[in-house]
Design a protein around this motif. Structure first.
Motif, PDB file in Angstrom:
ATOM      1  N   GLY A   1       0.776  -1.238  -0.170  1.00 47.95           N
ATOM      2  CA  GLY A   1       0.217   0.227   0.014  1.00 47.95           C
ATOM      3  C   GLY A   1       0.911   1.281  -0.008  1.00 47.95           C
ATOM      4  O   GLY A   1       0.610   2.253  -0.708  1.00 47.95           O
ATOM      5  N   LEU A   2       1.860   1.166   0.879  1.00 46.12           N
ATOM      6  CA  LEU A   2       2.835   2.548   1.047  1.00 46.12           C
ATOM      7  C   LEU A   2       3.563   2.472  -0.373  1.00 46.12           C
ATOM      8  O   LEU A   2       3.633   3.445  -0.765  1.00 46.12           O
ATOM      9  CB  LEU A   2       3.683   2.351   2.111  1.00 46.12           C
ATOM     10  N   ALA A   3       4.046   1.456  -1.014  1.00 50.86           N
ATOM     11  CA  ALA A   3       4.701   1.590  -2.240  1.00 50.86           C
ATOM     12  C   ALA A   3       3.956   2.072  -3.255  1.00 50.86           C
ATOM     13  O   ALA A   3       4.398   2.513  -4.093  1.00 50.86           O
ATOM     14  CB  ALA A   3       5.209   0.071  -2.611  1.00 50.86           C
ATOM     15  N   GLY A   4       2.687   1.791  -3.279  1.00 47.84           N
ATOM     16  CA  GLY A   4       1.469   2.217  -4.305  1.00 47.84           C
ATOM     17  C   GLY A   4       1.060   3.588  -4.197  1.00 47.84           C
ATOM     18  O   GLY A   4       0.325   4.360  -4.750  1.00 47.84           O
ATOM     19  N   GLY A   5       1.788   4.561  -2.996  1.00 50.37           N
ATOM     20  CA  GLY A   5       1.445   5.750  -2.619  1.00 50.37           C
ATOM     21  C   GLY A   5       0.131   6.209  -1.892  1.00 50.37           C
ATOM     22  O   GLY A   5      -0.483   7.064  -2.013  1.00 50.37           O
TER      23      GLY A   5
ATOM     24  N   GLY B   1      12.424   1.616   3.827  1.00 45.05           N
ATOM     25  CA  GLY B   1      12.597   3.102   3.866  1.00 45.05           C
ATOM     26  C   GLY B   1      11.230   3.902   3.972  1.00 45.05           C
ATOM     27  O   GLY B   1      11.433   4.903   3.595  1.00 45.05           O
ATOM     28  N   PHE B   2      10.365   3.224   4.387  1.00 44.34           N
ATOM     29  CA  PHE B   2       8.984   3.833   4.259  1.00 44.34           C
ATOM     30  C   PHE B   2       8.923   4.936   5.556  1.00 44.34           C
ATOM     31  O   PHE B   2       9.572   4.658   6.477  1.00 44.34           O
ATOM     32  CB  PHE B   2       7.990   3.150   4.076  1.00 44.34           C
ATOM     33  N   ASN B   3       8.295   5.762   5.353  1.00 43.39           N
ATOM     34  CA  ASN B   3       8.045   6.849   6.353  1.00 43.39           C
ATOM     35  C   ASN B   3       7.065   6.152   7.327  1.00 43.39           C
ATOM     36  O   ASN B   3       6.101   6.088   7.012  1.00 43.39           O
ATOM     37  CB  ASN B   3       7.504   8.209   5.858  1.00 43.39           C
TER      38      ASN B   3
END
Length: 397
Positions: free
Chosen positions: A239-243, A268-270
């Motif tokens: 989900g995070l990689a998809g924005g 490395g996600f926020n």
């Protein structure tokens, strides 16, 4: 030729003639030769027709699992080597390593080796021995997995309830090699994950959801996402990689959430974009409903509520509850991605449960896509039970 045989009752040979690999106890008229658990028996019709060769399991309602439907086949070490090698060639043919370095090599009956699961991680093979027949040939199968994969390290995760039905003890741990790291790093669709092959669910990671995780990437942009039963964060990271604007991830396991947080950091996600919640998912969904919280995308990937068909009706209530709550938590135009991995629950019944949940939630919803397991978990046409993972993408409004 073995002197050990099972003879079927009149009319019970039909499924074998259609190459279904299970022989239930109620179909067996008699046995001869005093077969022991896991030994190979010849399967005969009531009229004496030779139907094939199977592994005998005296404690299970599945009394025998067919190795081969060829009456002239010889069940030996060479036979199993050919089956495992063929499974490996299939994974090469579908180019599975293009998108991951962790995949299923052998998928039980679907690959012609009932009771054997083999998942491959970097330099490590994880095996599950689930039937009396696979247990009988255990050392041979493990040797051949090592030979074909080249993995020096083999871990056994034969720690599932089905072994009790086969009269087998639970067994798990390192069985070949040494110095197994506490975690193995894998790559999938451009993301990295830590996997605990000893203490994690299944063999450490839900490899069967690979394509569905990729699908979540495509659906998440600018959405507020809820990932229920998040385990080690597979759908969260996608989900995070998809924005996604934000993700709320819920699981009951503190250990899984710890590893999930490490996976988020690994990529490395926020961390401010995701919130981890440890708790009972049913209770947490009700709390979110009572707070009038709403989401644009909800993922429901619960554990196996119905391992067998006998448990399907009881499990249906649980599936309906979580889907009803999810529908209530979706904004108009929102998307529900909902799964069942229960082998005892067919796709038609699962779809009906989700439809009833939408009706009770007072929403109009459409199925826009049907999902299944990844290609390295093939479905044998003669064994529909191998299609165990069922998923629906539903749009509300």
């Amino acid at each position: 030729m073995t002197s050990k045989k099972i003879i079927l009752k009149p009319g019970k040979e039909k499924s074998i003639l259609h190459h279904h690999p299970w022989v239930f106890s109620g179909a067996v008229a008699s046995s001869s030769g005093n077969p022991q658990p896991g030994e190979t028996v010849e399967v005969l019709s009531s009229g004496g027709e030779r139907l094939g060769w199977a592994a005998y399991s005296p404690y299970s309602s599945i009394r025998a699992r067919v190795w081969s439907f060829d009456p002239d086949e010889v069940i030996n070490e060479e036979y199993f080597y050919r089956k495992i090698e063929a499974a490996a060639r299939l994974r090469t043919a579908i180019n599975i390593t293009k998108e991951t370095n962790a995949f299923r090599l052998v998928h039980g009956e679907a690959d012609g080796v009932p009771g054997l699961i083999v998942d491959c991680y970097p330099d490590v093979a994880v095996v599950q021995i689930l039937s009396a027949g696979a247990e009988y040939w255990r050392d041979v199968l493990i040797d051949q997995v090592q030979q074909i994969t080249g993995c020096k390290t083999v871990v056994e995760r034969s720690d599932v309830e089905v072994r009790h039905l086969e009269g087998l003890p639970i067994r798990e741990g390192l069985i070949r090699g040494e110095n197994l790291p506490p975690r193995i790093k894998i790559e999938e669709n451009g993301l990295h994950y830590w996997v605990d092959v000893i203490g994690g669910q299944k063999t450490g990671f839900y490899l069967d959801q690979r394509q569905n995780r990729k699908r979540i990437m495509a659906l998440s942009k600018d959405r507020e996402v809820l990932n229920a039963f998040c385990y080690t964060g597979g759908f969260t990271l996608c989900g995070l990689a998809g924005g996604a604007r934000s993700v709320l991830s819920i699981d009951s396991s503190a250990n899984a959430l710890t590893l999930a947080a490490e996976n988020l950091a690994l990529n490395g996600f926020n961390p401010a974009l995701n919130q981890w919640v440890e708790g009972n998912v049913f209770k947490e969904l009700r709390t979110l409903r009572d707070r009038n919280k709403q989401f644009d995308l909800i993922i429901l990937d619960p554990p196996k509520f119905a391992p067998t068909a006998a448990q399907a009706q009881k499990a249906a209530r649980a599936y309906k509850d979580i889907n009803l709550l999810a529908f209530k938590l979706l904004r108009n135009g929102g998307i529900l991605v909902t799964f069942s991995c229960s082998g005892g629950l067919g796709r038609d019944l699962f779809q009906k449960i989700v439809a009833d949940a939408a009706l009770d939630a007072g929403v109009e919803a459409k199925i826009v896509e049907m999902l299944s397991q990844s290609a390295d978990h093939p479905v044998a046409l003669n064994f529909p039970e191998s299609a165990y993972l069922k998923g629906l993408i539903c749009v509300v409004g």
